[in-house]
Write a protein that holds these residues in place. Structure first.
Motif, PDB file in Angstrom:
ATOM      1  N   ILE A  30      -9.726  -9.686 -33.948  1.00 26.34           N
ATOM      2  CA  ILE A  30      -9.960  -9.007 -35.643  1.00 26.34           C
ATOM      3  C   ILE A  30     -10.408  -7.962 -35.396  1.00 26.34           C
ATOM      4  O   ILE A  30     -10.492  -6.516 -35.763  1.00 26.34           O
ATOM      5  CB  ILE A  30     -10.635  -9.674 -36.540  1.00 26.34           C
ATOM      6  N   LEU A  31     -12.466  -7.839 -34.444  1.00 23.18           N
ATOM      7  CA  LEU A  31     -13.010  -6.469 -34.731  1.00 23.18           C
ATOM      8  C   LEU A  31     -12.334  -5.552 -33.673  1.00 23.18           C
ATOM      9  O   LEU A  31     -12.541  -4.521 -33.394  1.00 23.18           O
ATOM     10  CB  LEU A  31     -14.419  -8.153 -33.744  1.00 23.18           C
ATOM     11  N   TRP A  32     -11.750  -6.141 -32.564  1.00 22.22           N
ATOM     12  CA  TRP A  32     -10.513  -5.165 -32.250  1.00 22.22           C
ATOM     13  C   TRP A  32      -9.463  -4.160 -32.614  1.00 22.22           C
ATOM     14  O   TRP A  32      -9.585  -2.678 -32.337  1.00 22.22           O
ATOM     15  CB  TRP A  32      -9.860  -6.248 -31.079  1.00 22.22           C
ATOM     16  N   LEU A  33      -9.206  -4.785 -33.489  1.00 27.04           N
ATOM     17  CA  LEU A  33      -7.659  -3.963 -34.298  1.00 27.04           C
ATOM     18  C   LEU A  33      -9.634  -2.941 -35.248  1.00 27.04           C
ATOM     19  O   LEU A  33      -8.850  -2.331 -35.764  1.00 27.04           O
ATOM     20  CB  LEU A  33      -7.597  -5.256 -34.653  1.00 27.04           C
ATOM     21  N   CYS A  34     -10.374  -3.847 -35.133  1.00 26.01           N
ATOM     22  CA  CYS A  34     -11.329  -2.482 -36.278  1.00 26.01           C
ATOM     23  C   CYS A  34     -11.920  -1.329 -35.457  1.00 26.01           C
ATOM     24  O   CYS A  34     -12.003  -0.714 -35.946  1.00 26.01           O
ATOM     25  CB  CYS A  34     -12.334  -3.393 -37.313  1.00 26.01           C
ATOM     26  N   GLY A  35     -12.365  -1.743 -34.287  1.00 26.87           N
ATOM     27  CA  GLY A  35     -12.500  -0.459 -33.031  1.00 26.87           C
ATOM     28  C   GLY A  35     -11.978  -1.486 -32.127  1.00 26.87           C
ATOM     29  O   GLY A  35     -12.484  -2.414 -32.220  1.00 26.87           O
ATOM     30  N   TRP A  36     -12.184  -0.768 -31.216  1.00 21.54           N
ATOM     31  CA  TRP A  36     -12.481  -0.897 -29.486  1.00 21.54           C
ATOM     32  C   TRP A  36     -14.390  -1.210 -29.363  1.00 21.54           C
ATOM     33  O   TRP A  36     -13.740  -2.397 -29.048  1.00 21.54           O
ATOM     34  CB  TRP A  36     -12.424   0.072 -28.658  1.00 21.54           C
ATOM     35  N   VAL A  37     -15.350  -0.725 -29.851  1.00 26.87           N
ATOM     36  CA  VAL A  37     -16.153  -0.982 -29.337  1.00 26.87           C
ATOM     37  C   VAL A  37     -17.205  -2.371 -29.902  1.00 26.87           C
ATOM     38  O   VAL A  37     -17.424  -3.168 -28.877  1.00 26.87           O
ATOM     39  CB  VAL A  37     -16.688  -0.136 -29.590  1.00 26.87           C
ATOM     40  N   PRO A  38     -16.220  -2.690 -31.723  1.00 30.02           N
ATOM     41  CA  PRO A  38     -16.333  -4.794 -31.642  1.00 30.02           C
ATOM     42  C   PRO A  38     -15.908  -5.517 -31.090  1.00 30.02           C
ATOM     43  O   PRO A  38     -16.815  -6.371 -30.487  1.00 30.02           O
ATOM     44  CB  PRO A  38     -16.733  -4.381 -33.323  1.00 30.02           C
ATOM     45  N   GLY A  39     -14.613  -4.977 -29.867  1.00 27.44           N
ATOM     46  CA  GLY A  39     -13.844  -6.088 -29.578  1.00 27.44           C
ATOM     47  C   GLY A  39     -14.288  -6.099 -28.363  1.00 27.44           C
ATOM     48  O   GLY A  39     -14.616  -7.161 -28.307  1.00 27.44           O
ATOM     49  N   VAL A  40     -15.158  -5.175 -27.812  1.00 28.38           N
ATOM     50  CA  VAL A  40     -15.869  -5.491 -26.280  1.00 28.38           C
ATOM     51  C   VAL A  40     -16.708  -6.177 -26.918  1.00 28.38           C
ATOM     52  O   VAL A  40     -17.294  -7.026 -25.786  1.00 28.38           O
ATOM     53  CB  VAL A  40     -15.763  -3.627 -26.001  1.00 28.38           C
ATOM     54  N   ILE A  41     -18.021  -5.975 -28.015  1.00 32.47           N
ATOM     55  CA  ILE A  41     -18.807  -6.375 -27.743  1.00 32.47           C
ATOM     56  C   ILE A  41     -19.006  -7.405 -28.149  1.00 32.47           C
ATOM     57  O   ILE A  41     -19.590  -8.894 -27.398  1.00 32.47           O
ATOM     58  CB  ILE A  41     -19.970  -5.347 -28.344  1.00 32.47           C
ATOM     59  N   ALA A  42     -18.165  -8.092 -28.865  1.00 30.54           N
ATOM     60  CA  ALA A  42     -18.086  -9.880 -28.622  1.00 30.54           C
ATOM     61  C   ALA A  42     -17.183 -10.512 -27.952  1.00 30.54           C
ATOM     62  O   ALA A  42     -17.671 -11.655 -28.164  1.00 30.54           O
ATOM     63  CB  ALA A  42     -17.265  -9.628 -30.376  1.00 30.54           C
ATOM     64  N   ALA A  43     -15.923  -9.883 -27.532  1.00 24.45           N
ATOM     65  CA  ALA A  43     -16.277 -10.315 -26.433  1.00 24.45           C
ATOM     66  C   ALA A  43     -16.978 -10.831 -24.749  1.00 24.45           C
ATOM     67  O   ALA A  43     -17.025 -11.832 -24.353  1.00 24.45           O
ATOM     68  CB  ALA A  43     -15.081  -9.478 -25.825  1.00 24.45           C
ATOM     69  N   LEU A  44     -17.480 -10.017 -24.385  1.00 27.33           N
ATOM     70  CA  LEU A  44     -19.060  -9.909 -23.906  1.00 27.33           C
ATOM     71  C   LEU A  44     -20.067 -11.102 -24.031  1.00 27.33           C
ATOM     72  O   LEU A  44     -20.455 -11.758 -23.581  1.00 27.33           O
ATOM     73  CB  LEU A  44     -19.838  -8.798 -23.359  1.00 27.33           C
ATOM     74  N   ILE A  45     -20.131 -11.055 -25.414  1.00 30.01           N
ATOM     75  CA  ILE A  45     -21.024 -11.702 -25.909  1.00 30.01           C
ATOM     76  C   ILE A  45     -20.698 -13.840 -26.177  1.00 30.01           C
ATOM     77  O   ILE A  45     -21.123 -13.955 -25.931  1.00 30.01           O
ATOM     78  CB  ILE A  45     -21.460 -11.937 -27.660  1.00 30.01           C
ATOM     79  N   ILE A  46     -19.195 -13.775 -26.292  1.00 34.52           N
ATOM     80  CA  ILE A  46     -18.398 -15.009 -26.103  1.00 34.52           C
ATOM     81  C   ILE A  46     -18.357 -15.350 -24.935  1.00 34.52           C
ATOM     82  O   ILE A  46     -18.769 -16.580 -24.340  1.00 34.52           O
ATOM     83  CB  ILE A  46     -16.897 -14.687 -27.071  1.00 34.52           C
TER      84      ILE A  46
END
Length: 52
Positions: A30-46
């Motif tokens: 969902i974050l990746w669909l909202c924007g590339w940067v939020p998806g990458v940040i969330a994936a790196l945090i996880i």
């Protein structure tokens, strides 16, 4: 966190968190669909969290 996981999280974040559970995949997707940067940040945090 290996180099390949980091590279995969930059290219396609949902694929990097496949083994972390369904909730993590959905959140990152969902974050990746909202924007590339939020998806990458969330994936790196996880991926950086050792308890998951």
């Amino acid at each position: 966190m290996s180099f390949w996981r980091v590279l995969l999280s930059i290219i396609c974040p949902p694929l990097a968190v496949l083994d972390k559970g369904c909730g993590s995949i959905i959140i990152v997707f969902i974050l990746w669909l909202c924007g590339w940067v939020p998806g990458v940040i969330a994936a790196l945090i996880i991926l950086n969290n050792p308890n998951r």
